[in-house]
Design a protein around this motif. Structure first.
Motif, PDB file in Angstrom:
ATOM      1  N   GLU A  41       0.915  -1.300  -0.113  1.00  0.00           N
ATOM      2  CA  GLU A  41       0.215   0.082   0.161  1.00  0.00           C
ATOM      3  C   GLU A  41       0.873   1.271  -0.067  1.00  0.00           C
ATOM      4  O   GLU A  41       0.604   2.345   0.679  1.00  0.00           O
ATOM      5  CB  GLU A  41      -1.022  -0.001   1.170  1.00  0.00           C
ATOM      6  N   ARG A  42       1.802   1.333  -0.686  1.00  0.00           N
ATOM      7  CA  ARG A  42       2.807   2.382  -1.030  1.00  0.00           C
ATOM      8  C   ARG A  42       3.656   2.035  -2.246  1.00  0.00           C
ATOM      9  O   ARG A  42       3.741   1.072  -2.806  1.00  0.00           O
ATOM     10  CB  ARG A  42       3.683   2.803   0.492  1.00  0.00           C
ATOM     11  N   GLU A  43       4.097   3.254  -2.617  1.00  0.00           N
ATOM     12  CA  GLU A  43       5.300   3.090  -3.730  1.00  0.00           C
ATOM     13  C   GLU A  43       6.476   2.464  -3.450  1.00  0.00           C
ATOM     14  O   GLU A  43       6.994   2.809  -2.340  1.00  0.00           O
ATOM     15  CB  GLU A  43       5.468   4.587  -4.209  1.00  0.00           C
ATOM     16  N   PRO A  44       6.899   1.774  -4.252  1.00  0.00           N
ATOM     17  CA  PRO A  44       8.463   1.018  -3.908  1.00  0.00           C
ATOM     18  C   PRO A  44       9.599   2.385  -4.204  1.00  0.00           C
ATOM     19  O   PRO A  44       9.368   3.221  -4.983  1.00  0.00           O
ATOM     20  CB  PRO A  44       8.529  -0.038  -5.042  1.00  0.00           C
ATOM     21  N   GLY A  45      10.634   2.183  -3.244  1.00  0.00           N
ATOM     22  CA  GLY A  45      11.661   3.284  -3.304  1.00  0.00           C
ATOM     23  C   GLY A  45      12.796   2.476  -3.841  1.00  0.00           C
ATOM     24  O   GLY A  45      12.762   1.179  -4.270  1.00  0.00           O
ATOM     25  N   PHE A  46      13.935   3.200  -3.857  1.00  0.00           N
ATOM     26  CA  PHE A  46      15.227   2.250  -4.361  1.00  0.00           C
ATOM     27  C   PHE A  46      15.636   1.167  -3.474  1.00  0.00           C
ATOM     28  O   PHE A  46      16.214   0.399  -4.104  1.00  0.00           O
ATOM     29  CB  PHE A  46      16.175   3.596  -4.663  1.00  0.00           C
ATOM     30  N   GLY A  47      15.524   1.218  -2.251  1.00  0.00           N
ATOM     31  CA  GLY A  47      15.704   0.003  -1.339  1.00  0.00           C
ATOM     32  C   GLY A  47      15.076  -1.165  -1.906  1.00  0.00           C
ATOM     33  O   GLY A  47      15.529  -2.318  -2.050  1.00  0.00           O
ATOM     34  N   ALA A  48      13.746  -1.104  -2.409  1.00  0.00           N
ATOM     35  CA  ALA A  48      12.805  -2.184  -3.020  1.00  0.00           C
ATOM     36  C   ALA A  48      13.542  -2.656  -4.236  1.00  0.00           C
ATOM     37  O   ALA A  48      13.619  -4.037  -4.630  1.00  0.00           O
ATOM     38  CB  ALA A  48      11.390  -1.784  -2.925  1.00  0.00           C
ATOM     39  N   LEU A  49      13.629  -1.775  -5.195  1.00  0.00           N
ATOM     40  CA  LEU A  49      14.340  -1.939  -6.579  1.00  0.00           C
ATOM     41  C   LEU A  49      15.643  -2.774  -6.552  1.00  0.00           C
ATOM     42  O   LEU A  49      15.869  -3.864  -7.234  1.00  0.00           O
ATOM     43  CB  LEU A  49      14.479  -0.940  -7.604  1.00  0.00           C
ATOM     44  N   GLY A  50      16.418  -2.059  -5.551  1.00  0.00           N
ATOM     45  CA  GLY A  50      17.695  -2.702  -5.318  1.00  0.00           C
ATOM     46  C   GLY A  50      17.805  -4.135  -4.589  1.00  0.00           C
ATOM     47  O   GLY A  50      18.516  -4.905  -5.382  1.00  0.00           O
ATOM     48  N   SER A  51      16.905  -4.316  -3.974  1.00  0.00           N
ATOM     49  CA  SER A  51      16.907  -5.867  -3.126  1.00  0.00           C
ATOM     50  C   SER A  51      16.270  -6.721  -4.248  1.00  0.00           C
ATOM     51  O   SER A  51      16.815  -7.893  -4.172  1.00  0.00           O
ATOM     52  CB  SER A  51      16.049  -5.700  -1.957  1.00  0.00           C
ATOM     53  N   TYR A  52      15.198  -6.289  -5.042  1.00  0.00           N
ATOM     54  CA  TYR A  52      14.723  -7.035  -5.923  1.00  0.00           C
ATOM     55  C   TYR A  52      15.688  -7.700  -7.014  1.00  0.00           C
ATOM     56  O   TYR A  52      15.973  -8.727  -7.350  1.00  0.00           O
ATOM     57  CB  TYR A  52      13.557  -6.511  -6.723  1.00  0.00           C
TER      58      TYR A  52
END
Length: 360
Positions: free
Chosen positions: A287-298
């Motif tokens: 229920e929020r936008e992904p940030g650079f931490g999410a993209l980097g970990s993915y």
């Protein structure tokens, strides 16, 4: 933690799980970037498991939260290593990464960090994979952009709690700015945490005439500093090093951070099907936008999974990661050099309407 492992395994039941560690800061201590990273890693693990895992074996994410202090970081790293993880996603700050890297080297276990990028972490033959760009390159890009906008005198506040990042970033920025005819008008150090007096830091910055203020620290701290600058009546333009470009900056900063310049290691305006699908999944789950931490970990999980799939008989995971790239990430093909370093593009953004908008 048990729930995370169970969720990751739910759709893939074949064989002994491949355990991947996750080493990030606790959300309750203000580490929104690594909380975001944990979420992104979970989505990657679940996606891979739905597709059959790695060589038919499911992936399992083992999570440990760490504080900024060295002893706790090393204790949590030891716990992950004793859990026999194949690799670790994280840590997320340079100070934490430098604290635990000797343990990873001794154990022969890869650390794949989405964000940590102190100079000491690059250009070395070790067990550290850096998915973020070189710190000096980022600082140079900021100096060039600010000078191009006519902001030649820049007052800087920097967080000493992550000195392995903020110190070299400031040094590289100072050198680059001077080479372009600019100057750092003031340098104000602070230590992130409950004792931080953002009003005092703001007053110290505003004592010195400047064309812009630059914050080198967490998003939460940048938000508080921006609020204090505006409360003290200054309309000076604001900027923040890329570490600050997280949800906390937007959520805590409010109107005070409107117009603030920062940067992301990904393109927030990406309309490709791959990124849009990830964004939809992240929104639906968290229920929020992904940030650079999410993209980097993915991307970190995907690099590890693809390297495991491509590994030849007898290769260590480190050897496989270094030899079998590039790897398909969310927005780019991830090339990793012989030292384990990657160089993603940097995307400058400004805060508009409570969101990060690509600089026009």
């Amino acid at each position: 933690m048990v729930f995370l492992a169970a969720a990751a395994l739910a759709a893939c039941n074949g064989g002994t799980p491949v355990r991947i560690g996750f080493l990030g800061g606790a959300a309750t201590q203000g580490f929104s970037v690594s909380e975001d990273g944990r979420n992104g890693a979970m989505l990657a693990v679940e996606e891979l498991n739905r597709a059959g895992g790695v060589h038919g074996r499911p992936l399992e994410l083992v999570v440990r939260d760490i504080a900024l202090d060295k002893d706790h970081a090393q204790a949590m790293a030891a716990a992950l290593l004793s859990a026999r993880v194949r690799a670790v996603v994280g840590p997320f700050t340079s100070t934490q990464a430098l604290a635990v890297l000797p343990q990873a080297d001794a154990a022969g276990t890869l650390l794949v960090s989405p964000t940590a990028n102190a100079p000491e972490l690059g250009g070395r033959d070790d067990h550290f994979i850096r998915l973020n760009g070189a710190l000096a390159d980022s600082a140079r890009a900021y100096a060039e952009l600010l000078v191009g906008r006519g902001q030649r005198r820049v007052a800087v506040a920097f967080d000493q709690a992550n000195a392995a990042y903020s110190g070299p970033w400031l040094s590289a920025f100072r050198i680059s700015l001077a080479a372009l005819g600019g100057q750092v008008a003031a340098e104000v150090a602070y230590v992130s945490g409950p004792a931080l007096s953002s009003s005092a830091v703001a007053r110290a910055l505003l004592r010195h005439p400047s064309d812009a203020l630059l914050f080198i620290g967490r998003g939460a701290d940048a938000a508080l500093l921006a609020q204090q600058v505006r409360k003290q009546g200054s309309a000076v333009p604001l900027a923040a090093a890329e570490w600050a470009a997280a949800d906390a900056l937007l959520e805590l900063g409010g109107r005070a951070v409107e117009g603030l310049l920062t940067a992301l290691p990904y393109d927030p305006s990406d309309r490709t099907a791959r990124y849009q699908a990830f964004q939809r999944s992240y929104r639906a789950r968290y229920e929020r936008e992904p940030g650079f931490g999410a993209l980097g970990s993915y991307d970190a999980v995907m690099v590890l999974a693809q390297a495991m799939e491509r590994a030849e008989r007898g290769e260590s995971l480190k050897e496989a990661v270094l030899r079998h790239g590039p790897y398909q990430g969310l927005q780019r093909a991830i090339a990793i050099d012989r030292f384990g370093d990657s160089r993603p593009p940097l995307h400058f953004v400004v805060v508009e309407g409570g969101a990060f908008v690509s600089l026009r």
